[in-house]
Each structure stands twice: as C-alpha cells, then as structure tokens.
Motif scaffolding. Sequence first.
Motif, PDB file in Angstrom:
ATOM      1  N   GLY A 270     -47.071  -7.979 -36.986  1.00  0.00           N
ATOM      2  CA  GLY A 270     -47.005  -6.537 -37.206  1.00  0.00           C
ATOM      3  C   GLY A 270     -48.262  -6.003 -37.845  1.00  0.00           C
ATOM      4  N   LEU A 271     -48.868  -6.795 -38.753  1.00  0.00           N
ATOM      5  CA  LEU A 271     -50.113  -6.363 -39.382  1.00  0.00           C
ATOM      6  C   LEU A 271     -51.226  -6.234 -38.342  1.00  0.00           C
ATOM      7  CD1 LEU A 271     -51.292  -5.727 -42.189  1.00  0.00           C
ATOM      8  CD2 LEU A 271     -52.007  -8.116 -42.321  1.00  0.00           C
ATOM      9  N   ALA A 272     -51.234  -7.150 -37.357  1.00  0.00           N
ATOM     10  CA  ALA A 272     -52.254  -7.088 -36.305  1.00  0.00           C
ATOM     11  C   ALA A 272     -51.977  -5.958 -35.320  1.00  0.00           C
ATOM     12  CB  ALA A 272     -52.316  -8.426 -35.564  1.00  0.00           C
TER      13      ALA A 272
ATOM     14  N   ALA B   9     -36.197  -4.491 -41.743  1.00  0.00           N
ATOM     15  CA  ALA B   9     -36.677  -3.614 -42.812  1.00  0.00           C
ATOM     16  C   ALA B   9     -37.513  -4.393 -43.817  1.00  0.00           C
ATOM     17  CB  ALA B   9     -35.498  -2.935 -43.496  1.00  0.00           C
ATOM     18  N   ARG B  10     -37.074  -5.597 -44.180  1.00  0.00           N
ATOM     19  CA  ARG B  10     -37.817  -6.375 -45.175  1.00  0.00           C
ATOM     20  C   ARG B  10     -39.177  -6.812 -44.631  1.00  0.00           C
ATOM     21  NH1 ARG B  10     -34.518 -11.137 -47.797  1.00  0.00           N
ATOM     22  NH2 ARG B  10     -33.272  -9.289 -48.320  1.00  0.00           N
TER      23      ARG B  10
ATOM     24  N   THR C 100     -45.082  -5.992 -44.526  1.00  0.00           N
ATOM     25  CA  THR C 100     -46.279  -5.648 -43.748  1.00  0.00           C
ATOM     26  C   THR C 100     -46.948  -4.403 -44.303  1.00  0.00           C
ATOM     27  OG1 THR C 100     -45.202  -6.572 -41.790  1.00  0.00           O
ATOM     28  CG2 THR C 100     -47.129  -5.209 -41.414  1.00  0.00           C
ATOM     29  N   GLU C 101     -46.158  -3.427 -44.721  1.00  0.00           N
ATOM     30  CA  GLU C 101     -46.705  -2.192 -45.305  1.00  0.00           C
ATOM     31  C   GLU C 101     -47.477  -2.493 -46.583  1.00  0.00           C
ATOM     32  OE1 GLU C 101     -47.680   1.492 -45.009  1.00  0.00           O
ATOM     33  OE2 GLU C 101     -45.840   1.137 -43.858  1.00  0.00           O
ATOM     34  N   VAL C 102     -46.928  -3.353 -47.425  1.00  0.00           N
ATOM     35  CA  VAL C 102     -47.609  -3.713 -48.671  1.00  0.00           C
ATOM     36  C   VAL C 102     -48.912  -4.452 -48.368  1.00  0.00           C
ATOM     37  CG1 VAL C 102     -47.462  -5.124 -50.755  1.00  0.00           C
ATOM     38  CG2 VAL C 102     -45.502  -3.749 -50.041  1.00  0.00           C
TER      39      VAL C 102
ATOM     40  N   THR D  59     -43.477 -10.574 -36.151  1.00  0.00           N
ATOM     41  CA  THR D  59     -43.413 -11.120 -37.505  1.00  0.00           C
ATOM     42  C   THR D  59     -44.224 -10.204 -38.420  1.00  0.00           C
ATOM     43  OG1 THR D  59     -45.386 -12.457 -37.151  1.00  0.00           O
ATOM     44  CG2 THR D  59     -43.265 -13.459 -36.572  1.00  0.00           C
ATOM     45  N   ALA D  60     -44.262 -10.534 -39.705  1.00  0.00           N
ATOM     46  CA  ALA D  60     -45.045  -9.714 -40.624  1.00  0.00           C
ATOM     47  C   ALA D  60     -46.535  -9.783 -40.283  1.00  0.00           C
ATOM     48  CB  ALA D  60     -44.800 -10.174 -42.064  1.00  0.00           C
TER      49      ALA D  60
END
Length: 610
Positions: free
Chosen positions: A34-36, A250-251, A256-258, A30-31
């Motif tokens: 993915g951040l972790a 992609a979304r 996550t990048e932001v 998930t977002a």
Amino acid sequence: MGDTPEPSKVLPIVDRRVRRLTRGDKFRLTAVGGLAALSLDALSSVAYGPEAIVLVLVTAGASAISLTLPIAAAITALLLVLVLSYRQVIAVHPDGGGAYAVAKRQLGRGAALLAAASLVVDYVLTVAVSLSAGAASLASAFPALAGDLLPLTLVGLAVLTAVNLIGVAESAKVLMGPAALFVGLVVAVIVVGLTRPRPVAVIGGEHTPFDPVVAIGIILVLKAFAAGCSALTGVEAIANAVPAFREPRARRAQHTEVALGLLLGALLLGLSWLIRAHGVLPRADVTILAQLSAAAFGTGWLFYLTNLAVTAVLVLAANTSFGGLPVLLSLLAKDRRVPSLFALRSERPVFRYGVTALAVVAALVLIAVDAETHRLLPVYAVGVFIGFTLCQTGLVRHWWRDRGPRWVARAALNGFGAALTAVAALVLLIEKFTEGAWLLVIIVPALILMFAHVEDYYGRIASELRLGHTPPRPEATPVGRELVVVPVVAMSEVTYRALTAALRMHGDIVAVAAAIDPASIKRLSARWKDWDPGIPLVVLPCPHRSLIATLVGYVRKQTAEGYAVTVLLAHVEPRRWWHRPLHNPRGPVLTAALRARTEAVVATLAIRVD
C-alpha cells in the motif's frame, strides 16, 4: 448404454483483475504494498514542495532562504496532525471514499458537492502538476529538452491515457521498485549532501541578483508556508482506498498512513535542511531537487539516475488520478450528480469516459499554463486543502454525534487540523489570487452548480417516470394493428436478412423505399416484383430528397392511424473498428431521428462482415 454426459466446463475468466477479485484476500495490498501503490503522489511532492517555499522566500532576498527549514518544520507538524486525523478517518470510514464520503454522510448535500468539486480539481491538477514537474526534472538532467516541456508533458499524458484505456492494472509489486529507488536516492542526496562542505557541482543558468521585493514578515512566512503545503498532497489517498488492503484492512491502512507521514516528513525536513546548508537558490532551467542532487553527487551517473527516478515517480504519481477520478465520477454518477455514462465500465473493466474526460481536461490545463509547475501549485494546494478541511470538519460532526470514548480529544484534534488547513487555504487563495487562484472562485462554484443541476434533472425525470412505483397493467395491442416497417435501399443480403428477421416478429410487414433517385427506384421495383418475397414494397414519394424526413413522416402517419409501429433497421457492422468509417452511417442517424420524432419502437439488426 449411452454415454454419460460430461459436466459443462467452466470457462475461465479472461480479465486477470476479475480473476484476482474472485480469489479472495491474496491479491489485496499489504502495508508495504500500500505504501508503494498509494503513496507516490504524496512522496513525489517533495520534488516541488520545498521549491515552492524557496520561490516565495527569495522575493525577500537570498538571506530569506534560511527560513526554509523552520517553515518546513511547521508543515511537517501539520502533516503530523493530518496523519493522525486520517487514521481516524480510516477507523470511522473503513469503506473508503475520502472527503466526498465523509462530507456526504456527516455534513449534507452542500458540503458533499463542495468536496466533490475540490476533488475533481485535485485529481486533474495532480496529473498536470506531476507531469509538468516530471518534465522539468528530465530537462534538468538533459538541458536540450528545456524548451520542449509542453510537448513532453502531452506525450506523457497520451501514454498514460492509452495505458489506462487499454486497462493495464497497477501492481504494487511493480511500483515497489521505482518507489524504493526514489526514496533511497533522495535519502542519499540528503545524507551525502549534508556531509559536503560545499556543493560538488552547480548546474543551471546564472540567475540575476535577487533584489528584495518585499520585507520578511508574517505575511511572507504565511505565504511560503501555504505554498510549501503543496508537499502534503496525496496524504488522503490511503484513506480513500481502505477496501484495497488485506484484512484487517483498517489497521493495515492506518499503519501505512503513519509510515507515509514519517517518511514524507523526514524527506521534507532533510531537503529543507540541505537547501539552507548550501544556500540553494532558484536557477534557470533546473529544479531545486536537481541542484541538490548535483551538489551531492556531482554530474555523474548518480545525478542522472536520481533525476530519471524523480521523473518516473512523478509520472506514476500522475497515474494515480487515472485510478481515482474515474472512480469518484462513478460514485457521483450513482448519486445522480454527473451523467450516468461515467458509471459505465467497458469490458476491460475500465471507466473509459472518466479516463477520457480526465485526459482532455488535463491537456487543456497543461496547454493553458505552458507546463509551468509553479503556475499550477496555488490552485492545486487550495483545492487539496478544501478536501482536508471538509474531511476533518465532518469527523468533528461525527464525534459530536457519536460521543464515544475520548470523543472530546478526537474532536479537538480534527477541529485543530480543520482550522489549520482552512487558514492555509485562505492565505494561499488571498496571496495567489491574482496569479491564478482566482480560477477556483469560478471553477469550484461552476462544478457545484453543474452537479446540483444534474441531480435536480435526474430527480425530475425520476418523478416523471414514476421510478419505484408499480405501473398499471399494460394493455395488449389488438391483433392486426401491429406494423413492422423495413426500410430498403437495394437488393442485397442485408435486405434478405432484414426481411427474414421481420418475419419472426408479430404484425403486418411492409418494406419501404424512398423515391430519391427515380431510375434506382424503378430498377428496385422491377427486381422486387421478380423476386416476390411475399412482402409488399411501398415506394414513398420523396420531393425533398430526404430519406429521414420521408421515413419519419410515413411512420407518424401509420402511428396516427392506430398502428403500433416497429421499424427494423439493418446495418453493416465490420469486425475491425478501422473499417467502420468506410460504411454508410445512415443507420445511427435514422435511429436517432425515429427515436426523437416518433413513437415507434426502433429495432436494429447488425449484419457482421469481415
């Protein structure tokens, strides 16, 4: 009526990672996950990025530390540009791959090789920098360890290598805890520290007075900016791993990048503000972040928890390279730019050769710099910026070719980002050239030449072997011209099984023994005669007492007489790996010699023992 046969039972998949892959989207990121899982490399860089700025500025005197915050603001602006650029990378290349994939598709072979070389340097130095910074953080909390940084890093590297060779998979759920603890504690250091009119505690050895070596000027500011850009490492990790996210991949990856950009920028600005507010200067045997945590919390349990969390996150950040570099090497192997063995997975599944190569090179780097983080950062940052620059330049080429909606604005954004990172890389390379950055001038071209040489070699071999071309119809060997050679050393179960296997093969069968020891050969011949297996035993003269030369000469002679020779080599295969060195390694040596020096087919028969 006979029993109805039961349907065959489907055996379960043993490896849990393969099971997860077969169960759809549920186990993808998930977002938040993915951040972790993918942001620890970037987030952990705040442990050494602001310190790199301070180490440059202090050469102009203690008062120059006030420039830390403006420089951090400029780096945060560059971070914003990079985040927006990598959102576009994710949209254009949803299959992942990062700078190498973009350069390969958009810029051609030369740029792809440069991107691959810079990424290899980046991955190796990520391990070295993270482990050395982690050891320094640990030593800041426990000063008795200050003289043992190198052993600490090598022990950490050995543990990471063992874990990755065994094949323990990273789990986003497992990483969420350390990531959240790290971010929470760093935020607490900033918030609590800014409420303190003065530091609660000052740690570290006394430093000598800072006599200005240079004056504050544009060159010093650019040098500090470039050094601090080491805090931007890892920003590309999310774009490299888009396939690991749940749909819409992609979304989710873009979100996550932001989130990473906002979080990293906030931490970088907050720590820089705190450094200026407290006038923090480098001190002996402690990191800047450790000083800030002591200034905010004192030297109680929160201080120790903060530094232990920093150490843990830095070690986990080092582990990201063990997932990234082996995959990159496997891609290069598929493109025939590194040896094919790097594309092989073991049963776990693990890219074992890639993991081992990364561990060995990272250990050599740590030993060479004595685990001193500041000596690694110049080379590290330049390698990262090369990847940034190539990736964004490739996107400019993509927008120019595609010319879709708003392509001019998108190309301008990527072009601006490419120019900024190229300038930062050039400044850092020039300023730190004599401090180790000169190594890149040797290492990167050497890697490019190696990749190109390997690719050219595979190309020549493919042409010589006519890969992809339909060969002529093979001609059958005339009956009676096939010969199966079974080397024999002594009467044993090994000999019996070898001859039994040979009888299942086509052609004449002959057992051969080298007359190295006349007494042993005499006993073997007598026992063979008594046994009478129906297969002749040929005793080969061995004047030089070399089994290899004798067997190779005999096989060559038979081949010259028109025989299609198959050599059947039986060897003992213990079930436990630690018993293997106890057995004679003659089999692999004979196999290698026969394959290299004869035209025979070499077959091996494993005799398994407990």
